[in-house]
Design an enzyme around this catalytic site. Structure first.
Site, PDB file in Angstrom:
ATOM      1  CG  HIS A 259      45.887  37.369  39.228  1.00 51.68           C
ATOM      2  ND1 HIS A 259      45.198  38.548  39.086  1.00 51.68           N
ATOM      3  CD2 HIS A 259      44.971  36.439  39.598  1.00 51.68           C
ATOM      4  CE1 HIS A 259      43.914  38.352  39.373  1.00 51.68           C
ATOM      5  NE2 HIS A 259      43.748  37.080  39.675  1.00 51.68           N
TER       6      HIS A 259
ATOM      7  CG  ASP B 195      44.935  32.557  46.150  1.00 56.53           C
ATOM      8  OD1 ASP B 195      44.722  33.046  45.029  1.00 56.53           O
ATOM      9  OD2 ASP B 195      44.137  32.701  47.121  1.00 56.53           O
TER      10      ASP B 195
ATOM     11  CG  HIS C 131      44.472  31.807  39.771  1.00 56.68           C
ATOM     12  ND1 HIS C 131      44.103  31.957  41.098  1.00 56.68           N
ATOM     13  CD2 HIS C 131      43.863  32.813  39.099  1.00 56.68           C
ATOM     14  CE1 HIS C 131      43.283  32.997  41.201  1.00 56.68           C
ATOM     15  NE2 HIS C 131      43.119  33.537  40.017  1.00 56.68           N
TER      16      HIS C 131
HETATM   17  P1  5GP Z   1      40.875  36.391  40.808  1.00 54.76           P
HETATM   18  O1  5GP Z   1      39.574  36.156  41.566  1.00 54.76           O
HETATM   19  O2  5GP Z   1      41.036  37.858  40.470  1.00 54.76           O
HETATM   20  O3  5GP Z   1      41.098  35.489  39.642  1.00 54.76           O
HETATM   21  O4  5GP Z   1      42.032  35.999  41.812  1.00 54.76           O
HETATM   22  C1  5GP Z   1      42.419  36.788  42.880  1.00 54.76           C
HETATM   23  C2  5GP Z   1      43.073  35.880  43.885  1.00 54.76           C
HETATM   24  O5  5GP Z   1      43.796  36.676  44.790  1.00 54.76           O
HETATM   25  C3  5GP Z   1      42.082  35.033  44.708  1.00 54.76           C
HETATM   26  O6  5GP Z   1      42.357  33.658  44.514  1.00 54.76           O
HETATM   27  C4  5GP Z   1      42.357  35.489  46.144  1.00 54.76           C
HETATM   28  O7  5GP Z   1      42.282  34.426  47.081  1.00 54.76           O
HETATM   29  C5  5GP Z   1      43.753  36.080  46.059  1.00 54.76           C
HETATM   30  N1  5GP Z   1      44.022  37.135  47.023  1.00 54.76           N
HETATM   31  C6  5GP Z   1      43.208  38.201  47.307  1.00 54.76           C
HETATM   32  N2  5GP Z   1      43.785  38.995  48.236  1.00 54.76           N
HETATM   33  C7  5GP Z   1      44.992  38.417  48.545  1.00 54.76           C
HETATM   34  C8  5GP Z   1      46.040  38.777  49.446  1.00 54.76           C
HETATM   35  O8  5GP Z   1      45.999  39.795  50.151  1.00 54.76           O
HETATM   36  N3  5GP Z   1      47.110  37.940  49.512  1.00 54.76           N
HETATM   37  C9  5GP Z   1      47.196  36.803  48.738  1.00 54.76           C
HETATM   38  N4  5GP Z   1      48.298  36.051  48.901  1.00 54.76           N
HETATM   39  N5  5GP Z   1      46.228  36.446  47.879  1.00 54.76           N
HETATM   40  C10 5GP Z   1      45.137  37.233  47.776  1.00 54.76           C
END
Ligand code: 5GP
Ligand code: ZN
Length: 113
Positions: A99, A30, A101
């Site tokens: 996704h 992440d 985590h």
């Molecule tokens: P959500 O908020 O949808 O559960 O998780 C999305 C995750 O994607 C977040 O933890 C965020 O830090 C990660 N993320 C967003 N953009 C990118 C990116 O361009 N590269 C990587 N490696 N992680 C990302």
């Protein structure tokens, strides 16, 4: 999906730090880690979230979880880890490609459930 960030990451069109990959699954670190180990596990094929898992794609979701177990071994997450999938606005989902985590490397603190 052509405009999906995680589809582009899985295809290698946007760089990421890969930790695991096979023909169906891609996993990478992440960009904004919330724990010493913070890895995202995604299917290569676009699925919007857990809400879009059905009979036609459930095997891909299962492969993601199989990859979680492999990654936990590979990353030596022997003292435990947490797996989270945010789904929809109330859960705070920000990237609309399924996704999981993986969070590890410190005590996770207060549990929601
Ligand atoms: P959500 O908020 O949808 O559960 O998780 C999305 C995750 O994607 C977040 O933890 C965020 O830090 C990660 N993320 C967003 N953009 C990118 C990116 O361009 N590269 C990587 N490696 N992680 C990302
Ligand atoms: Zn996607």
């Amino acid at each position: 999906m052509s405009d999906c960030l995680f589809c582009k990451i899985a295809a290698g069109e946007i760089p990421s730090t890969a930790v695991y990959e096979d023909e169906d699954v891609f996993a990478f670190r992440d960009i904004n880690p919330q724990a010493p180990t913070h890895i995202l596990v995604i299917p290569r094929e676009h699925i919007g979230s857990v809400a879009e898992i059905g009979a036609d794609n459930a095997a891909l979701a299962a492969k993601c979880l199989e990859a979680v177990a492999k990654i936990a071994e590979q990353e030596h997450l022997d003292s435990g880890f947490r797996v989270i999938s945010n789904c929809g606005p109330d859960a705070g989902q920000t990237v609309f490609h399924l996704h999981f985590h993986i969070l590890a490397g410190k005590p996770m603190g207060e549990k929601l459930v």
